[in-house]
Motif scaffolding. Structure first.
Motif, mmCIF file in Angstrom:
data_model
loop_
_atom_site.group_PDB
_atom_site.id
_atom_site.type_symbol
_atom_site.label_atom_id
_atom_site.label_comp_id
_atom_site.label_asym_id
_atom_site.label_seq_id
_atom_site.Cartn_x
_atom_site.Cartn_y
_atom_site.Cartn_z
ATOM 1 N N SER A 309 -11.206 -40.861 14.430
ATOM 2 C CA SER A 309 -9.901 -41.336 14.905
ATOM 3 C C SER A 309 -8.778 -40.354 14.578
ATOM 4 C CB SER A 309 -9.590 -42.701 14.274
ATOM 5 O OG SER A 309 -9.597 -42.599 12.851
ATOM 6 N N ALA A 310 -9.074 -39.365 13.732
ATOM 7 C CA ALA A 310 -8.044 -38.379 13.374
ATOM 8 C C ALA A 310 -7.733 -37.437 14.529
ATOM 9 C CB ALA A 310 -8.486 -37.586 12.153
ATOM 10 N N PHE A 311 -8.639 -37.369 15.511
ATOM 11 C CA PHE A 311 -8.439 -36.478 16.659
ATOM 12 C C PHE A 311 -8.347 -37.320 17.924
ATOM 13 C CE2 PHE A 311 -11.113 -34.360 13.491
ATOM 14 C CZ PHE A 311 -10.312 -33.277 13.169
ATOM 15 N N GLY A 312 -7.358 -37.014 18.726
ATOM 16 C CA GLY A 312 -7.154 -37.794 19.937
ATOM 17 C C GLY A 312 -8.173 -37.515 21.021
ATOM 18 N N SER A 313 -8.770 -36.335 21.027
ATOM 19 C CA SER A 313 -9.717 -35.953 22.067
ATOM 20 C C SER A 313 -10.669 -34.906 21.519
ATOM 21 C CB SER A 313 -8.978 -35.395 23.295
ATOM 22 O OG SER A 313 -8.290 -34.200 22.950
ATOM 23 N N PHE A 314 -11.731 -34.646 22.272
ATOM 24 C CA PHE A 314 -12.675 -33.619 21.861
ATOM 25 C C PHE A 314 -12.020 -32.246 21.873
ATOM 26 C CE2 PHE A 314 -15.731 -30.307 23.117
ATOM 27 C CZ PHE A 314 -16.516 -30.314 21.970
ATOM 28 N N GLU A 315 -11.106 -32.017 22.815
ATOM 29 C CA GLU A 315 -10.432 -30.725 22.885
ATOM 30 C C GLU A 315 -9.696 -30.420 21.589
ATOM 31 O OE1 GLU A 315 -10.121 -33.073 25.152
ATOM 32 O OE2 GLU A 315 -11.280 -32.234 26.806
ATOM 33 N N TYR A 321 -11.849 -27.461 14.814
ATOM 34 C CA TYR A 321 -13.196 -27.132 14.331
ATOM 35 C C TYR A 321 -13.407 -25.617 14.340
ATOM 36 C CZ TYR A 321 -18.397 -27.376 14.458
ATOM 37 O OH TYR A 321 -19.732 -27.232 14.202
ATOM 38 N N SER A 322 -13.112 -24.981 15.478
ATOM 39 C CA SER A 322 -13.278 -23.533 15.593
ATOM 40 C C SER A 322 -12.293 -22.780 14.707
ATOM 41 C CB SER A 322 -13.089 -23.096 17.051
ATOM 42 O OG SER A 322 -14.023 -23.725 17.887
ATOM 43 N N LEU A 323 -11.076 -23.309 14.607
ATOM 44 C CA LEU A 323 -10.049 -22.664 13.789
ATOM 45 C C LEU A 323 -10.483 -22.585 12.330
ATOM 46 C CD1 LEU A 323 -7.119 -21.502 13.868
ATOM 47 C CD2 LEU A 323 -6.339 -23.797 13.236
ATOM 48 N N SER A 365 -24.883 -37.959 11.559
ATOM 49 C CA SER A 365 -23.532 -38.545 11.570
ATOM 50 C C SER A 365 -23.242 -39.301 10.279
ATOM 51 C CB SER A 365 -23.356 -39.479 12.777
ATOM 52 O OG SER A 365 -23.387 -38.764 13.982
ATOM 53 N N VAL A 366 -23.470 -38.616 9.175
ATOM 54 C CA VAL A 366 -23.237 -39.239 7.869
ATOM 55 C C VAL A 366 -21.750 -39.481 7.656
ATOM 56 C CG1 VAL A 366 -23.525 -38.975 5.378
ATOM 57 C CG2 VAL A 366 -25.302 -38.152 6.948
ATOM 58 N N PHE A 367 -20.928 -38.474 7.940
ATOM 59 C CA PHE A 367 -19.481 -38.647 7.812
ATOM 60 C C PHE A 367 -18.794 -37.836 8.900
ATOM 61 C CE2 PHE A 367 -20.789 -35.226 4.945
ATOM 62 C CZ PHE A 367 -19.994 -34.178 5.365
ATOM 63 N N SER A 368 -17.633 -38.284 9.312
ATOM 64 C CA SER A 368 -16.858 -37.588 10.346
ATOM 65 C C SER A 368 -15.434 -37.298 9.885
ATOM 66 C CB SER A 368 -16.819 -38.431 11.627
ATOM 67 O OG SER A 368 -16.246 -39.707 11.371
ATOM 68 N N SER A 369 -15.151 -37.523 8.613
ATOM 69 C CA SER A 369 -13.810 -37.285 8.092
ATOM 70 C C SER A 369 -13.464 -35.806 8.145
ATOM 71 C CB SER A 369 -13.710 -37.779 6.652
ATOM 72 O OG SER A 369 -12.487 -37.366 6.067
ATOM 73 N N PRO A 370 -12.310 -35.455 8.704
ATOM 74 C CA PRO A 370 -11.926 -34.034 8.752
ATOM 75 C C PRO A 370 -11.734 -33.426 7.373
ATOM 76 C CG PRO A 370 -10.082 -35.433 9.399
ATOM 77 C CD PRO A 370 -11.294 -36.320 9.315
ATOM 78 N N LEU A 372 -13.735 -33.597 5.009
ATOM 79 C CA LEU A 372 -15.030 -33.096 4.571
ATOM 80 C C LEU A 372 -15.604 -32.073 5.547
ATOM 81 C CD1 LEU A 372 -16.647 -36.469 3.385
ATOM 82 C CD2 LEU A 372 -15.668 -34.667 1.958
ATOM 83 N N VAL A 373 -15.420 -32.320 6.839
ATOM 84 C CA VAL A 373 -15.999 -31.441 7.857
ATOM 85 C C VAL A 373 -15.309 -30.082 7.871
ATOM 86 C CG1 VAL A 373 -16.362 -31.121 10.333
ATOM 87 C CG2 VAL A 373 -16.766 -33.357 9.294
ATOM 88 N N LEU A 374 -13.975 -30.070 7.903
ATOM 89 C CA LEU A 374 -13.243 -28.812 8.051
ATOM 90 C C LEU A 374 -13.412 -27.869 6.857
ATOM 91 C CD1 LEU A 374 -9.967 -30.064 9.791
ATOM 92 C CD2 LEU A 374 -12.060 -29.159 10.811
ATOM 93 N N PRO A 375 -13.345 -28.338 5.604
ATOM 94 C CA PRO A 375 -13.599 -27.407 4.486
ATOM 95 C C PRO A 375 -15.007 -26.824 4.512
ATOM 96 C CG PRO A 375 -12.446 -29.352 3.701
ATOM 97 C CD PRO A 375 -12.837 -29.636 5.112
#
Length: 454
Positions: A309-315, A321-323, A365-370, A372-375
């Motif tokens: 829910s932290a991201f409004g769209s896949f874009e 994600y890439s950044l 799909s254990v977690f989707s929190s940014p 955790l994912v972004l670091p």
């Protein structure tokens, strides 16, 4: 107060500093890509209702200096939705010409003088940009495929040439290369999003700016770097002015033995083939493995990640994600002059562990929190860039002492491991992502079936 030798050494160190700045600047501007960051896209299928921009963002590539990264990305992106093939086929169209060029160019570029190479590469880039600009969208897909293959092969040939000439420019050139490729990859990680989503600009419109990057690359190659330093007859460890080099701005040189080249082309080809085996295990295979892991992570299976829910769209998700990944890559590539890791096996093992954790999270799909994912993506990019830079730094050190006459071929040949790894990782990631999205068809918890939000 100071003797003649002390004064000469101060002058030599001053020349060393000035030359290093020139080398870093030149390699930063030139740069070149390696197939894994974004570009051509495929048409959407009925089983996967995603937008044109979604597909464009998913088929990406991390490329290795600034101008060539941007040039290849612009030309590839101009062909999106024109090449009506699936993602694995598009990956083959992008990567196979680059791999073929990296296998052949180390043997052939030896016969092309350094001064002529920038003009040859400029002609190829100009042809690709011109054809891409004047070709309308309704032409047969084969023309877009040919343009893409030309751009991929040109970028690969430029990379082989620049990496081979690191034997003359050393770690300063490697640092400049890392800064340029890292910065351009970081920029292109978010450029498609801002152009297409925020500014509502067609990515193809960027073709109008290609001549600026082509000109900058030519200036960097022919005027800033000029030619490699001239060797003198001083001892191996000494730094000394050379008369001709001083006339061109005070270059510094380090003694190397005169190359003992085979007399015939066939003898030289056989000699080069014998050099590949000692390079394979410590460098080519390690680079291949590292880039396989990186391609599995970024772009990897990004569309199969669980929605947040932290991201409004896949874009938005994919741009950030890439950044995160490219930011880590830039940091480690650009700091090779300051930080050296000599335990390459441990560094690669750590990259494998972190990549495996990210892939497991993407599959399960254990977690989707940014948070955790972004670091974790930043750390992966940091380790991947460190492996890349330190492999080349180690090769530079070894070949400068063991086989300086063969260093140009060896350093150019090592780059084939990067492209081979990218090909393997990208194809595997595309197949895994497709399988995960098929499994998720009934639940819709992943990004696979989200639509474009204007």
């Amino acid at each position: 107060m100071f003797g003649p030798q002390s004064h000469e050494r101060r002058q030599a160190m001053k020349a060393l500093r000035n030359q290093s700045i020139k080398i870093i600047t030149g390699y930063t501007i030139i740069g070149t890509p390696s197939p894994t960051r974004n570009t051509i896209t495929t048409t959407t299928s009925s089983s996967s209702p995603i937008s044109a921009l979604d597909t464009l963002l998913t088929t990406t590539k991390h490329r290795t200096g600034f101008c060539n990264v941007i040039l290849s990305s612009i030309i590839f992106s101009s062909s999106y939705l024109i090449i009506p093939y699936s993602r694995p086929v598009v990956i083959l169209i992008q990567v196979l010409p680059a791999l073929a060029m990296k296998l052949l160019a180390p043997h052939a570029l030896h016969y092309v003088p350094w001064k002529l190479r920038p003009f040859l590469f400029t002609a190829c880039w100009s042809l690709a940009a011109f054809v891409a600009t004047v070709t309308p969208a309704n032409v047969p897909a084969v023309w877009r495929v040919l343009i893409t293959m030309l751009a991929a092969a040109t970028a690969a040939a430029t990379e082989v040439s620049c990496m081979g000439y690191l034997r003359h420019f050393g770690r300063a050139g490697l640092a400049g290369w890392g800064i340029g490729t890292g910065a351009a990859s970081l920029l292109w990680a978010v450029a498609p999003y801002f152009m297409a989503v925020s500014m509502h600009v067609v990515l193809r419109s960027a073709l109008g700016y290609t001549h600026y990057f082509i000109g900058a690359s030519l200036v960097a190659s022919s005027m800033i770097l000029r030619r490699p330093p001239v060797f003198t007859t001083t001892t191996v460890d000494s730094i000394k002015f050379d008369a001709r080099a001083a006339e061109e701005g005070g270059s510094f040189v380090i003694q190397e033995p005169e190359p003992g080249e085979p007399q015939t082309k066939s003898a030289r080809f056989e000699h080069n083939l014998r050099l590949i085996d000692p390079l394979a295990k410590p460098y080519i295979r390690s680079l291949c493995f590292a880039f396989t892991l990186q391609a599995l992570v970024a772009p990897g299976i990004s569309r199969a990640y669980g929605q947040s829910s932290a991201f409004g769209s896949f874009e938005t998700f994919y741009a950030i994600y890439s950044l995160a990944f490219q930011a880590g890559n830039l940091v480690s590539r650009s700091t090779i002059l300051l930080i050296r890791f000599r335990q390459l096996a441990r560094l690669t093992s750590l990259l494998a562990v972190v990549s495996a954790a990210i892939l497991f999270n993407g599959v399960a799909s254990v977690f989707s929190s940014p948070y955790l994912v972004l670091p974790s993506l930043f750390v992966t990019g940091l380790l991947g860039g460190a492996v890349y830079a330190n492999i080349y730094a180690s090769a530079l050190e070894q070949m400068a002492t063991d086989k300086p006459a063969d260093a140009e071929f060896g350093l150019g040949a090592i780059s084939a491991g990067e492209t081979a790894g990218t090909l393997c990782g990208s194809l595997l990631a595309a197949l895994v992502e497709q399988s995960l999205c098929s499994v998720d068809a009934g639940t819709g918890t992943r990004w696979c079936y989200t639509r474009f939000s204007a």
